[in-house]
Write an enzyme that holds these catalytic residues in place. Structure first.
Site, short mmCIF file in Angstrom:
data_model
loop_
_atom_site.label_atom_id
_atom_site.label_comp_id
_atom_site.label_asym_id
_atom_site.label_seq_id
_atom_site.Cartn_x
_atom_site.Cartn_y
_atom_site.Cartn_z
N THR A 7 5.40 11.34 11.24
CA THR A 7 5.66 10.65 12.50
C THR A 7 7.00 11.04 13.11
OG1 THR A 7 4.33 8.75 11.85
CG2 THR A 7 6.01 8.35 13.52
N ASP A 11 0.37 15.86 9.52
CA ASP A 11 0.31 14.44 9.23
C ASP A 11 0.14 14.37 7.72
OD1 ASP A 11 -0.90 11.82 8.63
OD2 ASP A 11 -1.03 11.62 10.81
N SER A 55 -1.15 12.48 5.76
CA SER A 55 -2.44 12.08 5.19
C SER A 55 -3.31 13.32 4.94
CB SER A 55 -3.16 11.06 6.08
OG SER A 55 -3.11 11.45 7.41
N THR A 67 5.27 9.35 6.19
CA THR A 67 5.44 8.24 5.25
C THR A 67 4.18 7.97 4.42
OG1 THR A 67 4.75 6.60 6.91
CG2 THR A 67 7.11 7.07 6.74
N ASP A 68 2.99 8.35 4.95
CA ASP A 68 1.76 7.93 4.28
C ASP A 68 1.66 8.43 2.84
OD1 ASP A 68 0.91 6.44 6.40
OD2 ASP A 68 -0.40 7.99 7.24
N GLN A 70 -3.39 -2.62 -10.81
CA GLN A 70 -3.47 -2.93 -9.38
C GLN A 70 -2.27 -3.77 -8.94
OE1 GLN A 70 -7.33 -4.63 -8.42
NE2 GLN A 70 -8.38 -3.14 -9.70
N1 ASP Z 1 0.51 9.43 9.40
C1 ASP Z 1 1.95 9.68 9.35
C2 ASP Z 1 2.23 10.64 8.23
O1 ASP Z 1 2.23 10.24 7.10
C3 ASP Z 1 2.68 8.40 9.16
C4 ASP Z 1 4.18 8.51 9.17
O2 ASP Z 1 4.79 9.55 9.07
O3 ASP Z 1 4.83 7.44 9.24
O4 ASP Z 1 2.40 11.81 8.46
#
Ligand code: ASP
Length: 364
Positions: free
Chosen positions: A41, A85, A87, A117-118, A300
Protein backbone atom coordinates in the site's frame (compact mmCIF):
# COMPACT_ATOMS: atom_id res chain seq x y z
CA UNK A 1 1.68 -6.58 25.29
CA UNK A 2 3.79 -7.96 28.15
CA UNK A 3 7.38 -7.62 29.16
CA UNK A 4 10.07 -9.92 30.51
CA UNK A 5 12.09 -7.71 32.87
CA UNK A 6 12.84 -5.10 30.18
CA UNK A 7 15.94 -3.01 30.44
CA UNK A 8 15.06 0.15 28.60
CA UNK A 9 17.56 2.69 27.48
CA UNK A 10 17.60 5.61 25.13
CA UNK A 11 20.61 5.25 22.91
CA UNK A 12 21.68 2.57 20.49
CA UNK A 13 24.30 4.52 18.60
CA UNK A 14 27.80 3.71 19.73
CA UNK A 15 30.07 6.33 21.26
CA UNK A 16 27.18 8.69 21.92
CA UNK A 17 26.25 9.59 25.48
CA UNK A 18 22.50 9.07 25.84
CA UNK A 19 21.87 12.79 26.30
CA UNK A 20 23.98 13.90 23.31
CA UNK A 21 21.14 14.25 20.84
CA UNK A 22 23.29 16.09 18.29
CA UNK A 23 25.94 13.37 18.53
CA UNK A 24 23.31 10.72 17.88
CA UNK A 25 22.05 12.75 14.93
CA UNK A 26 25.54 12.99 13.46
CA UNK A 27 26.07 9.24 13.92
CA UNK A 28 22.80 8.52 12.13
CA UNK A 29 23.48 10.89 9.24
CA UNK A 30 26.81 9.16 8.49
CA UNK A 31 25.17 5.79 7.88
CA UNK A 32 24.22 4.49 4.44
CA UNK A 33 21.05 2.40 4.19
CA UNK A 34 19.69 0.32 1.32
CA UNK A 35 15.97 0.93 0.90
CA UNK A 36 14.40 -1.99 -0.96
CA UNK A 37 10.92 -1.29 -2.31
CA UNK A 38 9.06 -4.55 -2.95
CA UNK A 39 5.48 -3.23 -3.06
CA UNK A 40 2.50 -2.75 -0.77
CA UNK A 41 0.00 0.00 0.00
CA UNK A 42 2.84 2.40 0.81
CA UNK A 43 3.55 2.76 -2.93
CA UNK A 44 0.00 2.45 -4.24
CA UNK A 45 -2.55 4.86 -5.58
CA UNK A 46 -6.32 4.69 -6.11
CA UNK A 47 -7.37 3.32 -9.47
CA UNK A 48 -10.76 2.36 -10.89
CA UNK A 49 -10.05 -1.24 -9.77
CA UNK A 50 -8.91 -0.29 -6.26
CA UNK A 51 -5.42 0.38 -4.91
CA UNK A 52 -2.58 -0.58 -7.31
CA UNK A 53 1.16 0.28 -7.48
CA UNK A 54 1.78 3.93 -8.52
CA UNK A 55 3.98 4.81 -11.51
CA UNK A 56 6.08 7.52 -9.91
CA UNK A 57 7.15 5.90 -6.65
CA UNK A 58 10.71 7.31 -6.72
CA UNK A 59 9.48 10.88 -7.05
CA UNK A 60 6.80 10.46 -4.38
CA UNK A 61 9.35 8.99 -1.99
CA UNK A 62 11.79 11.81 -2.63
CA UNK A 63 9.05 14.37 -1.93
CA UNK A 64 8.29 12.62 1.34
CA UNK A 65 11.86 12.28 2.61
CA UNK A 66 13.85 15.08 1.04
CA UNK A 67 12.95 17.66 3.67
CA UNK A 68 14.50 15.48 6.38
CA UNK A 69 18.09 16.47 5.48
CA UNK A 70 20.71 15.38 8.01
CA UNK A 71 18.10 13.98 10.36
CA UNK A 72 18.08 10.74 8.40
CA UNK A 73 20.83 8.42 7.23
CA UNK A 74 21.77 8.53 3.56
CA UNK A 75 19.75 5.99 1.64
CA UNK A 76 19.90 4.38 -1.78
CA UNK A 77 16.62 3.19 -3.26
CA UNK A 78 16.44 -0.24 -4.88
CA UNK A 79 12.92 -0.21 -6.28
CA UNK A 80 11.70 -3.44 -7.85
CA UNK A 81 10.41 -2.84 -11.37
CA UNK A 82 7.41 -5.06 -10.59
CA UNK A 83 6.16 -4.03 -7.11
CA UNK A 84 3.43 -6.34 -5.85
CA UNK A 85 0.46 -6.38 -3.56
CA UNK A 86 1.91 -8.63 -0.87
CA UNK A 87 -1.12 -10.90 -1.00
CA UNK A 88 0.50 -12.14 -4.25
CA UNK A 89 3.82 -12.85 -2.52
CA UNK A 90 5.27 -16.36 -2.72
CA UNK A 91 8.36 -17.92 -1.14
CA UNK A 92 10.19 -16.94 -4.35
CA UNK A 93 9.61 -13.29 -3.40
CA UNK A 94 11.10 -13.92 0.06
CA UNK A 95 14.15 -15.43 -1.61
CA UNK A 96 14.51 -12.49 -4.00
CA UNK A 97 14.59 -10.00 -1.12
CA UNK A 98 16.87 -12.18 1.01
CA UNK A 99 19.28 -12.71 -1.88
CA UNK A 100 19.35 -8.98 -2.68
CA UNK A 101 20.23 -8.16 0.93
CA UNK A 102 22.91 -10.88 1.02
CA UNK A 103 24.40 -9.67 -2.29
CA UNK A 104 24.67 -6.05 -1.04
CA UNK A 105 25.35 -6.87 2.60
CA UNK A 106 28.84 -5.35 2.70
CA UNK A 107 27.86 -2.18 0.82
CA UNK A 108 25.48 -0.82 3.46
CA UNK A 109 25.22 -0.22 7.19
CA UNK A 110 21.62 -1.41 7.33
CA UNK A 111 18.58 -2.33 5.25
CA UNK A 112 14.97 -1.21 5.09
CA UNK A 113 12.47 -3.34 3.18
CA UNK A 114 9.25 -1.60 2.09
CA UNK A 115 6.60 -4.28 1.82
CA UNK A 116 2.82 -4.74 1.89
CA UNK A 117 1.33 -5.33 5.31
CA UNK A 118 -0.79 -8.38 4.40
CA UNK A 119 2.09 -10.86 4.31
CA UNK A 120 4.79 -8.70 5.86
CA UNK A 121 5.09 -10.98 8.90
CA UNK A 122 5.69 -14.03 6.66
CA UNK A 123 8.43 -12.23 4.73
CA UNK A 124 10.04 -10.90 7.92
CA UNK A 125 10.10 -14.42 9.38
CA UNK A 126 11.49 -15.92 6.17
CA UNK A 127 14.23 -13.23 6.00
CA UNK A 128 15.19 -13.99 9.60
CA UNK A 129 15.77 -17.65 8.72
CA UNK A 130 17.77 -16.83 5.59
CA UNK A 131 19.84 -14.08 7.22
CA UNK A 132 20.89 -15.86 10.40
CA UNK A 133 23.70 -14.33 12.40
CA UNK A 134 22.98 -10.82 11.08
CA UNK A 135 25.32 -8.13 12.36
CA UNK A 136 23.37 -5.23 10.86
CA UNK A 137 19.73 -4.15 11.12
CA UNK A 138 17.18 -5.31 8.54
CA UNK A 139 13.97 -3.37 9.19
CA UNK A 140 10.77 -4.29 7.37
CA UNK A 141 8.02 -1.69 7.15
CA UNK A 142 5.21 -0.32 5.00
CA UNK A 143 2.06 1.68 5.66
CA UNK A 144 -1.68 1.39 6.00
CA UNK A 145 -2.29 4.48 3.79
CA UNK A 146 -0.33 5.25 0.57
CA UNK A 147 2.55 7.67 1.02
CA UNK A 148 1.00 10.44 -1.08
CA UNK A 149 -2.49 10.23 0.46
CA UNK A 150 -3.97 12.36 3.22
CA UNK A 151 -3.19 11.16 6.76
CA UNK A 152 -0.64 8.65 5.48
CA UNK A 153 1.38 6.80 8.08
CA UNK A 154 4.20 6.24 5.55
CA UNK A 155 6.44 9.10 6.73
CA UNK A 156 6.32 8.01 10.35
CA UNK A 157 7.05 4.39 9.51
CA UNK A 158 9.77 5.17 6.99
CA UNK A 159 11.57 7.75 9.11
CA UNK A 160 11.45 5.37 12.08
CA UNK A 161 12.66 2.41 10.02
CA UNK A 162 15.54 4.36 8.43
CA UNK A 163 16.60 5.70 11.83
CA UNK A 164 16.52 2.22 13.34
CA UNK A 165 18.40 0.77 10.36
CA UNK A 166 21.25 3.12 11.33
CA UNK A 167 21.45 1.69 14.85
CA UNK A 168 24.47 -0.22 16.15
CA UNK A 169 22.52 -2.48 18.43
CA UNK A 170 20.05 -4.21 16.13
CA UNK A 171 21.44 -7.49 14.81
CA UNK A 172 18.31 -9.06 13.46
CA UNK A 173 15.35 -8.78 11.12
CA UNK A 174 12.83 -6.52 12.83
CA UNK A 175 9.51 -5.03 11.80
CA UNK A 176 8.81 -1.36 12.53
CA UNK A 177 5.26 -0.08 12.39
CA UNK A 178 3.61 2.95 14.01
CA UNK A 179 5.71 3.22 17.18
CA UNK A 180 6.70 -0.42 17.63
CA UNK A 181 9.86 -2.27 16.75
CA UNK A 182 9.08 -5.99 16.85
CA UNK A 183 11.15 -9.07 16.19
CA UNK A 184 10.26 -9.94 12.61
CA UNK A 185 9.66 -13.64 13.23
CA UNK A 186 7.51 -12.91 16.29
CA UNK A 187 5.23 -10.40 14.60
CA UNK A 188 1.74 -10.78 13.25
CA UNK A 189 -0.68 -8.41 11.50
CA UNK A 190 -3.17 -7.74 14.26
CA UNK A 191 -5.27 -4.99 12.65
CA UNK A 192 -6.39 -4.13 9.12
CA UNK A 193 -7.67 -0.77 10.34
CA UNK A 194 -5.36 0.63 13.01
CA UNK A 195 -2.10 2.47 12.33
CA UNK A 196 -0.57 0.14 14.94
CA UNK A 197 -1.18 -2.82 12.63
CA UNK A 198 1.35 -5.25 14.09
CA UNK A 199 2.03 -6.85 17.42
CA UNK A 200 4.16 -9.69 18.78
CA UNK A 201 1.87 -11.49 21.20
CA UNK A 202 4.50 -13.90 22.52
CA UNK A 203 7.51 -11.62 22.69
CA UNK A 204 8.20 -8.13 24.08
CA UNK A 205 8.58 -5.19 21.70
CA UNK A 206 12.24 -4.54 20.86
CA UNK A 207 11.90 -0.77 20.99
CA UNK A 208 9.28 1.92 21.13
CA UNK A 209 9.49 5.21 19.26
CA UNK A 210 8.03 7.72 21.67
CA UNK A 211 9.47 11.15 22.33
CA UNK A 212 12.72 9.21 22.68
CA UNK A 213 13.63 5.98 20.94
CA UNK A 214 13.51 3.51 23.84
CA UNK A 215 15.24 0.16 23.33
CA UNK A 216 14.31 -2.96 25.25
CA UNK A 217 17.89 -4.17 25.45
CA UNK A 218 17.11 -7.44 27.18
CA UNK A 219 14.88 -8.45 24.26
CA UNK A 220 17.29 -7.74 21.37
CA UNK A 221 19.38 -10.56 19.90
CA UNK A 222 23.03 -10.21 20.94
CA UNK A 223 25.62 -9.41 18.27
CA UNK A 224 26.85 -12.75 16.93
CA UNK A 225 30.48 -13.58 16.18
CA UNK A 226 29.80 -13.94 12.47
CA UNK A 227 27.04 -14.15 9.88
CA UNK A 228 25.64 -17.60 9.15
CA UNK A 229 23.34 -16.92 6.20
CA UNK A 230 21.34 -19.90 4.98
CA UNK A 231 19.99 -18.99 1.57
CA UNK A 232 18.32 -21.93 -0.13
CA UNK A 233 18.54 -22.21 -3.91
CA UNK A 234 14.73 -22.31 -4.14
CA UNK A 235 11.67 -23.12 -2.05
CA UNK A 236 10.28 -26.20 -3.74
CA UNK A 237 8.28 -27.59 -0.78
CA UNK A 238 4.50 -27.75 -0.46
CA UNK A 239 3.32 -26.57 2.98
CA UNK A 240 -0.43 -26.71 3.64
CA UNK A 241 -2.52 -25.81 6.66
CA UNK A 242 -5.77 -26.97 8.18
CA UNK A 243 -7.72 -25.08 10.80
CA UNK A 244 -9.77 -27.27 13.10
CA UNK A 245 -13.35 -26.04 13.44
CA UNK A 246 -16.11 -27.70 15.46
CA UNK A 247 -17.62 -30.50 13.39
CA UNK A 248 -14.99 -30.41 10.61
CA UNK A 249 -15.42 -33.44 8.32
CA UNK A 250 -12.41 -35.74 8.15
CA UNK A 251 -12.74 -35.60 4.39
CA UNK A 252 -11.15 -32.13 4.56
CA UNK A 253 -7.98 -33.61 6.10
CA UNK A 254 -8.06 -36.53 3.67
CA UNK A 255 -8.31 -34.15 0.73
CA UNK A 256 -5.27 -32.17 1.90
CA UNK A 257 -3.21 -35.29 2.57
CA UNK A 258 -4.11 -36.65 -0.87
CA UNK A 259 -2.01 -33.77 -2.25
CA UNK A 260 0.97 -35.34 -0.44
CA UNK A 261 2.26 -32.11 1.11
CA UNK A 262 5.83 -31.95 2.41
CA UNK A 263 4.49 -30.33 5.56
CA UNK A 264 1.09 -29.76 7.14
CA UNK A 265 0.31 -27.20 9.84
CA UNK A 266 -2.63 -28.12 12.04
CA UNK A 267 -4.19 -25.02 13.57
CA UNK A 268 -5.30 -26.55 16.84
CA UNK A 269 -7.33 -25.18 19.72
CA UNK A 270 -5.70 -23.55 22.77
CA UNK A 271 -2.65 -25.44 24.02
CA UNK A 272 -2.62 -27.79 21.01
CA UNK A 273 -5.89 -29.69 21.26
CA UNK A 274 -7.83 -31.40 18.51
CA UNK A 275 -10.89 -33.66 18.44
CA UNK A 276 -9.89 -37.16 19.55
CA UNK A 277 -13.16 -39.10 19.52
CA UNK A 278 -12.69 -40.41 15.99
CA UNK A 279 -9.58 -42.63 15.89
CA UNK A 280 -9.42 -42.23 12.09
CA UNK A 281 -8.08 -38.69 12.54
CA UNK A 282 -5.03 -39.88 14.46
CA UNK A 283 -4.56 -42.79 12.05
CA UNK A 284 -4.50 -40.36 9.13
CA UNK A 285 -1.95 -38.15 10.87
CA UNK A 286 0.24 -41.11 11.88
CA UNK A 287 0.17 -42.43 8.33
CA UNK A 288 1.01 -39.01 6.89
CA UNK A 289 3.98 -38.66 9.28
CA UNK A 290 5.19 -42.16 8.41
CA UNK A 291 4.86 -41.33 4.69
CA UNK A 292 7.15 -38.31 5.05
CA UNK A 293 4.88 -35.33 5.75
CA UNK A 294 6.16 -33.11 8.57
CA UNK A 295 3.04 -32.44 10.65
CA UNK A 296 3.21 -29.50 13.05
CA UNK A 297 0.62 -28.20 15.51
CA UNK A 298 0.25 -24.52 16.21
CA UNK A 299 -2.49 -22.74 18.16
CA UNK A 300 -5.45 -20.68 17.02
CA UNK A 301 -4.82 -18.53 20.11
CA UNK A 302 -2.20 -15.92 19.25
CA UNK A 303 -0.92 -15.69 22.82
CA UNK A 304 0.48 -18.75 24.61
CA UNK A 305 2.27 -21.92 23.60
CA UNK A 306 1.40 -25.33 22.21
CA UNK A 307 2.20 -28.15 24.61
CA UNK A 308 0.84 -31.32 23.08
CA UNK A 309 -0.48 -33.65 25.75
CA UNK A 310 -1.60 -31.00 28.23
CA UNK A 311 -5.13 -32.30 27.66
CA UNK A 312 -6.19 -35.84 26.84
CA UNK A 313 -7.80 -34.40 23.68
CA UNK A 314 -4.55 -33.75 21.87
CA UNK A 315 -2.32 -36.28 23.63
CA UNK A 316 -2.68 -38.77 20.76
CA UNK A 317 -1.14 -36.29 18.32
CA UNK A 318 2.30 -36.69 19.87
CA UNK A 319 2.12 -40.44 19.34
CA UNK A 320 0.96 -39.80 15.77
CA UNK A 321 4.22 -37.94 15.10
CA UNK A 322 2.89 -34.37 15.31
CA UNK A 323 5.41 -31.79 16.55
CA UNK A 324 4.18 -28.81 18.58
CA UNK A 325 5.19 -25.33 17.40
CA UNK A 326 5.57 -24.08 21.01
CA UNK A 327 5.06 -20.28 21.01
CA UNK A 328 5.87 -19.64 17.34
CA UNK A 329 3.47 -17.53 15.31
CA UNK A 330 1.65 -19.18 12.46
CA UNK A 331 3.65 -17.03 10.04
CA UNK A 332 6.99 -18.10 11.53
CA UNK A 333 5.85 -21.74 11.59
CA UNK A 334 4.94 -21.58 7.90
CA UNK A 335 8.16 -19.82 6.84
CA UNK A 336 10.32 -22.12 8.99
CA UNK A 337 8.83 -25.25 7.45
CA UNK A 338 9.55 -23.89 3.97
CA UNK A 339 13.06 -23.01 5.05
CA UNK A 340 13.90 -26.38 6.59
CA UNK A 341 12.42 -28.24 3.61
CA UNK A 342 14.39 -26.07 1.19
CA UNK A 343 17.57 -26.91 3.11
CA UNK A 344 16.83 -30.58 2.50
CA UNK A 345 15.63 -31.76 5.91
CA UNK A 346 13.23 -34.69 5.93
CA UNK A 347 10.10 -34.98 8.07
CA UNK A 348 11.85 -36.79 10.94
CA UNK A 349 14.64 -34.21 11.13
CA UNK A 350 12.12 -31.35 10.99
CA UNK A 351 10.08 -32.92 13.81
CA UNK A 352 13.18 -33.29 16.00
CA UNK A 353 14.51 -29.79 15.36
CA UNK A 354 11.38 -27.76 14.90
CA UNK A 355 11.48 -25.97 18.24
CA UNK A 356 15.22 -25.32 18.15
CA UNK A 357 15.52 -21.56 17.70
CA UNK A 358 17.17 -20.36 14.48
CA UNK A 359 16.72 -16.61 14.96
CA UNK A 360 14.83 -16.06 18.20
CA UNK A 361 11.48 -17.19 16.80
CA UNK A 362 10.70 -19.61 19.64
CA UNK A 363 11.13 -19.63 23.40
CA UNK A 364 13.06 -22.70 24.57
N1 ASP B 1 -2.75 -5.47 0.19
C1 ASP B 1 -1.66 -4.63 0.66
C2 ASP B 1 -0.38 -5.43 0.62
O1 ASP B 1 -0.17 -6.23 1.48
C3 ASP B 1 -1.94 -4.14 2.03
C4 ASP B 1 -0.93 -3.20 2.61
O2 ASP B 1 0.18 -3.02 2.15
O3 ASP B 1 -1.25 -2.58 3.66
O4 ASP B 1 0.39 -5.29 -0.30
Amino acid sequence: MWWTSPIWSRCAWRNCPTNDKQGIQRAISRRHIALIYAGGTVGMTKTARGYAPMDNFDAALATLLDGQGERLPRYTLHAYADPIDSSNATPADWLRIGSDIAARYHEYDGFVVLHGTDTMAYTAAALSFMLQGLRKPVIVTGSQIPLDAARSDAARNLVGALTLAASDDINEVALFFDTRLLRGNRSTKASAARMAAFDSPNYPWLAEAGIDMMFNRGALLPRPAREAFALPAAYPGMVLSLRFVPGMPLAALQALLALRPDALILECYGAGNAPDRDPVLLDLLARASADGTAVVACSQSPHGRVAIGTYAAGAGMGAAGVAGAADMTFEATYAKLHHLLALGLDAAAIRDRFVVSLSGEVTA
